[in-house]
Design a protein around this motif. Structure first.
Motif, short mmCIF file in Angstrom:
data_model
loop_
_atom_site.label_atom_id
_atom_site.label_comp_id
_atom_site.label_asym_id
_atom_site.label_seq_id
_atom_site.Cartn_x
_atom_site.Cartn_y
_atom_site.Cartn_z
N ASP A 59 0.84 -1.03 -0.12
CA ASP A 59 -0.17 0.07 -0.02
C ASP A 59 0.76 1.19 -0.10
O ASP A 59 0.43 2.34 -0.15
CB ASP A 59 -0.89 0.16 1.39
CG ASP A 59 -2.16 -0.93 1.07
OD1 ASP A 59 -2.32 -1.63 0.02
OD2 ASP A 59 -2.59 -1.46 2.10
N ASP A 60 2.16 1.32 0.08
CA ASP A 60 2.94 2.34 0.20
C ASP A 60 3.35 2.79 -1.17
O ASP A 60 3.97 1.91 -1.91
CB ASP A 60 4.23 2.16 1.00
CG ASP A 60 5.20 3.21 1.18
OD1 ASP A 60 4.82 4.20 0.98
OD2 ASP A 60 6.51 2.74 1.19
N PRO A 61 2.91 4.02 -1.56
CA PRO A 61 3.29 4.26 -2.74
C PRO A 61 5.01 4.25 -3.27
O PRO A 61 5.27 4.38 -4.43
CB PRO A 61 2.70 5.84 -3.02
CG PRO A 61 2.76 6.06 -1.61
CD PRO A 61 2.62 5.10 -1.00
N TYR A 62 5.61 4.64 -2.23
CA TYR A 62 7.21 4.55 -2.62
C TYR A 62 7.60 3.16 -3.11
O TYR A 62 8.67 3.01 -3.58
CB TYR A 62 7.85 5.02 -1.18
CG TYR A 62 7.94 6.62 -1.15
CD1 TYR A 62 8.82 7.22 -1.77
CD2 TYR A 62 7.12 7.04 -0.23
CE1 TYR A 62 8.91 8.56 -1.65
CE2 TYR A 62 6.82 8.59 -0.18
CZ TYR A 62 7.84 9.21 -0.66
OH TYR A 62 7.93 10.73 -0.62
N PHE A 64 6.53 0.60 -5.13
CA PHE A 64 6.70 0.07 -6.40
C PHE A 64 7.64 1.25 -7.15
O PHE A 64 8.14 0.68 -8.16
CB PHE A 64 5.15 0.31 -7.02
CG PHE A 64 4.42 -0.94 -6.69
CD1 PHE A 64 4.58 -2.13 -6.93
CD2 PHE A 64 3.49 -0.79 -5.51
CE1 PHE A 64 4.07 -3.25 -6.52
CE2 PHE A 64 2.77 -1.88 -4.98
CZ PHE A 64 2.98 -3.09 -5.46
N ARG A 65 7.67 2.63 -6.79
CA ARG A 65 8.48 3.47 -7.47
C ARG A 65 10.27 2.80 -7.04
O ARG A 65 11.11 3.17 -8.08
CB ARG A 65 8.35 4.86 -6.80
CG ARG A 65 7.23 5.45 -7.40
CD ARG A 65 7.16 6.76 -6.74
NE ARG A 65 8.14 7.78 -6.84
CZ ARG A 65 8.34 8.82 -6.21
NH1 ARG A 65 7.38 9.07 -5.11
NH2 ARG A 65 9.37 9.68 -6.28
N GLU A 246 14.52 2.14 1.01
CA GLU A 246 13.10 2.01 1.67
C GLU A 246 13.37 0.90 2.92
O GLU A 246 12.69 1.15 3.77
CB GLU A 246 12.16 1.34 0.70
CG GLU A 246 11.62 2.12 -0.39
CD GLU A 246 11.04 3.41 0.07
OE1 GLU A 246 10.00 3.79 0.94
OE2 GLU A 246 11.74 4.38 -0.02
#
Length: 287
Positions: A59-62, A64-65, A246
């Motif tokens: 759920d963390d957008p970072y 997949f980036r 991350e």
């Protein structure tokens, strides 16, 4: 009366496993135990087995980036470094003037830490860095280029790629040079006698004999590229996230070791997957 066979104690004393035992114990303590603890942390909480940590990670957008940026870095950096290292090694084989000077010059980045390399390139790509100063003085840009602007993902990728190529090509170069030194010159000379061109000798003589060294260089460099962190952190902070970065964010800043362990397991899975892929591809290429 037939001679007595070797006893179990004598067989054990002559076993190579006895010599390997200290190394195996050390490896288990340094890598096996932390790995088990990481897996347990990623899949357990106070109530037992859970996938909540993975759900929070996805759920963390970072995340997949970071995954995209890490894979892009590998796809771009590793082939470029391999081509540069092979070219530099072949130049060394030609024995140019000041041979030792070339070798030491190309291996200087090995002595520079990742963070120091990132800070060096930060002074070049910063808004008021050396590169923008040069562009303005030459009249090529009015105010310089925002190389590290958070909206310029492409330019941030470019800066990290350049810094990583400068910092780590020397590692691949040293491995390839060692492989080139093991190739008998008789093979290349025989190919020249039969009229083979330089490209034919490279393709059919040098590269096949370099396969073991190239395999080691590919696996090691890809694993290290998956672990890239300090250079990107110094240049872009979290504007250009990477997987290991991350892990650091979740463990240190967000105080969540469980999710940090989940990211670390993703890095481990990618490392093992690429290693197996390289081994199968290089083995298949030799059939």
């Amino acid at each position: 009366m037939p001679p007595a066979g070797p006893t179990r104690a004598s067989r054990l004393a002559g076993s190579p496993w006895l010599l390997l035992a200290p190394s195996l114990v050390l490896m288990l303590l340094l890598f096996g135990w932390p790995l088990v603890q990481g897996v347990l942390a990623a899949f357990r909480d106070e109530a037992g087995f859970t996938l909540a940590h993975w759900q929070r990670l996805f759920d963390d957008p970072y995340f997949f980036r970071a995954l995209r940026n890490t894979l892009l870095l590998i796809v771009i950096v590793v082939p470029v470094q391999l081509v540069l290292a092979v070219g530099m090694a072949l130049l060394m084989q030609a024995r140019p003037r000041f041979l030792s000077g070339h070798f030491y010059l190309w291996t200087v980045p090995l002595a520079v830490s990742e963070l120091a390399a990132g800070l060096v390139w930060l002074s070049i790509f910063a808004e008021r860095g050396y590169l923008n100063s040069l562009l303005v003085s030459l009249g090529l840009s009015e105010n310089g280029v925002q190389w590290l602007g958070y909206q310029n993902t492409g330019s941030m990728l470019f800066t990290v790629v350049v810094a990583e190529i400068w910092r780590a090509t020397s590692l691949v170069f040293v491995i390839v040079v060692a492989g080139v030194q093991l190739i008998p010159r008789d093979y290349d000379e025989a190919a020249q006698v039969f009229g083979a061109s330089i490209w034919q000798r490279l393709r059919h003589v040098t590269l096949p004999l370099l396969k073991p060294s190239l395999q080691v260089a590919l696996i090691l460099r890809t694993i290290l590229a998956l672990q890239a962190f300090a250079v990107a952190q110094a240049l872009t902070g979290r504007d250009f996230p990477l997987l290991v970065g991350e892990t650091y964010q979740w463990y240190v800043n967000l105080q969540n070791p469980a999710v940090a362990s989940a990211v670390a397991l993703v890095v481990l899975a990618l490392s093992l997957g690429t290693a197996v892929l390289y081994l199968r591809a290089m083995r298949g290429g030799g059939r």
